[in-house]
Design a protein around this motif. Structure first.
Motif, PDB file in Angstrom:
ATOM      1  N   VAL A  52      48.979  36.816  32.067  1.00 49.70           N
ATOM      2  CA  VAL A  52      48.293  37.569  33.161  1.00 49.70           C
ATOM      3  C   VAL A  52      48.542  36.972  34.650  1.00 49.70           C
ATOM      4  CG1 VAL A  52      45.914  38.317  33.841  1.00 49.70           C
ATOM      5  CG2 VAL A  52      46.602  38.356  31.348  1.00 49.70           C
ATOM      6  N   SER A  53      48.800  37.600  35.493  1.00 47.87           N
ATOM      7  CA  SER A  53      48.863  37.076  36.851  1.00 47.87           C
ATOM      8  C   SER A  53      47.482  37.332  37.640  1.00 47.87           C
ATOM      9  CB  SER A  53      49.721  37.830  37.809  1.00 47.87           C
ATOM     10  OG  SER A  53      49.360  39.178  38.089  1.00 47.87           O
ATOM     11  N   LEU A  54      47.410  36.489  38.737  1.00 45.14           N
ATOM     12  CA  LEU A  54      46.166  36.384  39.477  1.00 45.14           C
ATOM     13  C   LEU A  54      45.894  37.744  40.240  1.00 45.14           C
ATOM     14  CD1 LEU A  54      46.341  32.989  41.254  1.00 45.14           C
ATOM     15  CD2 LEU A  54      44.723  33.485  39.459  1.00 45.14           C
ATOM     16  N   ASN A  55      47.107  38.715  40.323  1.00 39.74           N
ATOM     17  CA  ASN A  55      46.814  39.963  41.168  1.00 39.74           C
ATOM     18  C   ASN A  55      46.303  41.031  40.035  1.00 39.74           C
ATOM     19  OD1 ASN A  55      47.495  39.368  43.638  1.00 39.74           O
ATOM     20  ND2 ASN A  55      49.679  39.844  43.341  1.00 39.74           N
ATOM     21  N   GLU A  56      46.735  40.914  38.852  1.00 36.17           N
ATOM     22  CA  GLU A  56      46.287  41.481  37.520  1.00 36.17           C
ATOM     23  C   GLU A  56      44.860  41.358  37.311  1.00 36.17           C
ATOM     24  OE1 GLU A  56      50.476  42.270  35.222  1.00 36.17           O
ATOM     25  OE2 GLU A  56      49.221  40.276  34.702  1.00 36.17           O
ATOM     26  N   LEU A  57      44.500  40.055  37.355  1.00 34.11           N
ATOM     27  CA  LEU A  57      43.160  39.490  37.115  1.00 34.11           C
ATOM     28  C   LEU A  57      42.175  40.178  38.078  1.00 34.11           C
ATOM     29  CD1 LEU A  57      40.985  37.798  35.522  1.00 34.11           C
ATOM     30  CD2 LEU A  57      41.477  36.017  37.368  1.00 34.11           C
ATOM     31  N   ARG A  58      42.507  40.091  39.373  1.00 34.18           N
ATOM     32  CA  ARG A  58      41.843  40.755  40.203  1.00 34.18           C
ATOM     33  C   ARG A  58      41.467  42.015  40.229  1.00 34.18           C
ATOM     34  NH1 ARG A  58      42.865  44.028  43.874  1.00 34.18           N
ATOM     35  NH2 ARG A  58      45.061  43.983  43.665  1.00 34.18           N
ATOM     36  N   LEU A  59      42.595  42.947  39.741  1.00 35.71           N
ATOM     37  CA  LEU A  59      42.399  44.406  39.872  1.00 35.71           C
ATOM     38  C   LEU A  59      41.505  44.657  38.735  1.00 35.71           C
ATOM     39  CD1 LEU A  59      42.946  47.268  40.533  1.00 35.71           C
ATOM     40  CD2 LEU A  59      45.133  47.103  39.183  1.00 35.71           C
ATOM     41  N   VAL A  60      41.754  43.861  37.336  1.00 32.20           N
ATOM     42  CA  VAL A  60      40.943  44.079  36.330  1.00 32.20           C
ATOM     43  C   VAL A  60      39.376  43.884  36.527  1.00 32.20           C
ATOM     44  CG1 VAL A  60      40.522  43.240  33.730  1.00 32.20           C
ATOM     45  CG2 VAL A  60      42.815  43.962  34.500  1.00 32.20           C
ATOM     46  N   VAL A  61      39.061  42.930  37.213  1.00 31.26           N
ATOM     47  CA  VAL A  61      37.876  42.445  37.567  1.00 31.26           C
ATOM     48  C   VAL A  61      37.253  43.571  38.356  1.00 31.26           C
ATOM     49  CG1 VAL A  61      36.463  40.833  38.922  1.00 31.26           C
ATOM     50  CG2 VAL A  61      37.976  40.126  37.101  1.00 31.26           C
ATOM     51  N   GLU A  62      37.928  44.044  39.324  1.00 29.68           N
ATOM     52  CA  GLU A  62      37.658  45.348  40.209  1.00 29.68           C
ATOM     53  C   GLU A  62      37.210  46.299  39.554  1.00 29.68           C
ATOM     54  OE1 GLU A  62      40.186  45.982  43.478  1.00 29.68           O
ATOM     55  OE2 GLU A  62      40.160  43.805  44.269  1.00 29.68           O
ATOM     56  N   VAL A  63      38.039  46.693  38.455  1.00 31.33           N
ATOM     57  CA  VAL A  63      37.981  47.684  37.436  1.00 31.33           C
ATOM     58  C   VAL A  63      36.565  47.559  36.707  1.00 31.33           C
ATOM     59  CG1 VAL A  63      38.699  48.714  35.539  1.00 31.33           C
ATOM     60  CG2 VAL A  63      40.131  48.624  37.416  1.00 31.33           C
ATOM     61  N   ARG A  64      36.172  46.274  36.513  1.00 34.83           N
ATOM     62  CA  ARG A  64      35.007  46.103  35.468  1.00 34.83           C
ATOM     63  C   ARG A  64      33.705  46.377  36.481  1.00 34.83           C
ATOM     64  NH1 ARG A  64      34.051  40.081  34.389  1.00 34.83           N
ATOM     65  NH2 ARG A  64      33.431  39.779  36.604  1.00 34.83           N
ATOM     66  N   GLU A  65      33.758  46.011  37.609  1.00 41.34           N
ATOM     67  CA  GLU A  65      32.635  46.232  38.537  1.00 41.34           C
ATOM     68  C   GLU A  65      32.713  47.627  39.076  1.00 41.34           C
ATOM     69  OE1 GLU A  65      30.519  43.679  38.776  1.00 41.34           O
ATOM     70  OE2 GLU A  65      31.843  42.583  37.422  1.00 41.34           O
ATOM     71  N   SER A  66      33.748  48.177  39.136  1.00 37.57           N
ATOM     72  CA  SER A  66      33.474  49.684  39.432  1.00 37.57           C
ATOM     73  C   SER A  66      33.105  50.561  38.154  1.00 37.57           C
ATOM     74  CB  SER A  66      34.967  50.404  39.756  1.00 37.57           C
ATOM     75  OG  SER A  66      35.446  49.730  41.131  1.00 37.57           O
ATOM     76  N   LEU A  67      33.305  49.931  37.035  1.00 36.18           N
ATOM     77  CA  LEU A  67      32.813  50.636  35.780  1.00 36.18           C
ATOM     78  C   LEU A  67      31.186  50.438  35.691  1.00 36.18           C
ATOM     79  CD1 LEU A  67      35.729  49.919  33.200  1.00 36.18           C
ATOM     80  CD2 LEU A  67      34.970  52.288  34.171  1.00 36.18           C
ATOM     81  N   ARG A  68      30.909  49.279  36.234  1.00 32.38           N
ATOM     82  CA  ARG A  68      29.497  48.757  36.281  1.00 32.38           C
ATOM     83  C   ARG A  68      28.684  49.891  37.081  1.00 32.38           C
ATOM     84  NH1 ARG A  68      27.277  44.213  34.595  1.00 32.38           N
ATOM     85  NH2 ARG A  68      29.059  43.195  35.052  1.00 32.38           N
TER      86      ARG A  68
END
Length: 183
Positions: A52-68
């Motif tokens: 997992v790259s740092l850019n992928e991590l950043r996007l997935v975390v943004e997705v998590r907060e958007s789903l919240r």
């Protein structure tokens, strides 16, 4: 925060994903690429061995907060347009496509690894929106908690992840506010 009652079917994976960040304690299972990789494998969204790259991590975390944010909108709270933009961008990055099989049709990502796992999460959300289970996935209205939970109440009116913890806290705050007391 409570562990809560499970959401039906694959929607439980989305509930657990949102809860990888414990707002109350400040802990985050997705604090680094290794944590995300481990979580995706444990959730059955990807096979082991994908980095997992740092850019992928950043996007997935943004997705998590958007789903919240999207789950909070199930209480009727306003939904930030940026959350929808993030989810739409993530769906594009994951290369979500409609796939047909002898068993039916489904939305599948066309990319592997973390982005594919993220795409699988988004396809579960789309499925839940289509089958009517999504509106019951909510986040606790206690701003210090924000734990994702599935509303099993017959009238779909649950506001807190746990009535005995957050519900009591919020009712006590409201009572003190009405009485002019200090928080």
């Amino acid at each position: 925060m409570t562990t809560g009652v499970a959401a039906p079917g694959r929607l439980e994976v989305v509930r657990k994903f949102i809860n990888t960040k414990d707002v109350e304690s400040g802990s985050d299972e997705l604090a680094d690429p290794e944590g995300l990789a481990a979580w995706l494998v444990e959730a059955g969204l990807v096979e082991a061995g994908h980095g997992v790259s740092l850019n992928e991590l950043r996007l997935v975390v943004e997705v998590r907060e958007s789903l919240r944010d999207l789950a909070a909108a199930n209480h009727g709270l306003p939904l930030a347009p940026a959350s929808l933009d993030t989810l739409n961008e993530a769906a594009g990055v994951a290369g979500l496509n409609l796939r047909f099989s002898p068993d039916g049709a489904g939305i599948e990502p066309s990319v592997p690894g973390a982005l594919g796992g993220m795409g699988r999460l988004l396809s579960i959300v789309a499925e839940a929106m289509n089958d009517g289970t999504w509106p019951r996935l909510k986040v606790c209205l206690n701003q210090e908690c924000q734990w994702a939970f599935y509303d099993h109440a017959r009238n779909r009116s649950a506001k807190w992840c746990d009535m005995s913890v957050c519900g009591n806290r919020m009712k006590a705050r409201a009572y003190r506010a009405r009485r002019g007391g200090v928080r």
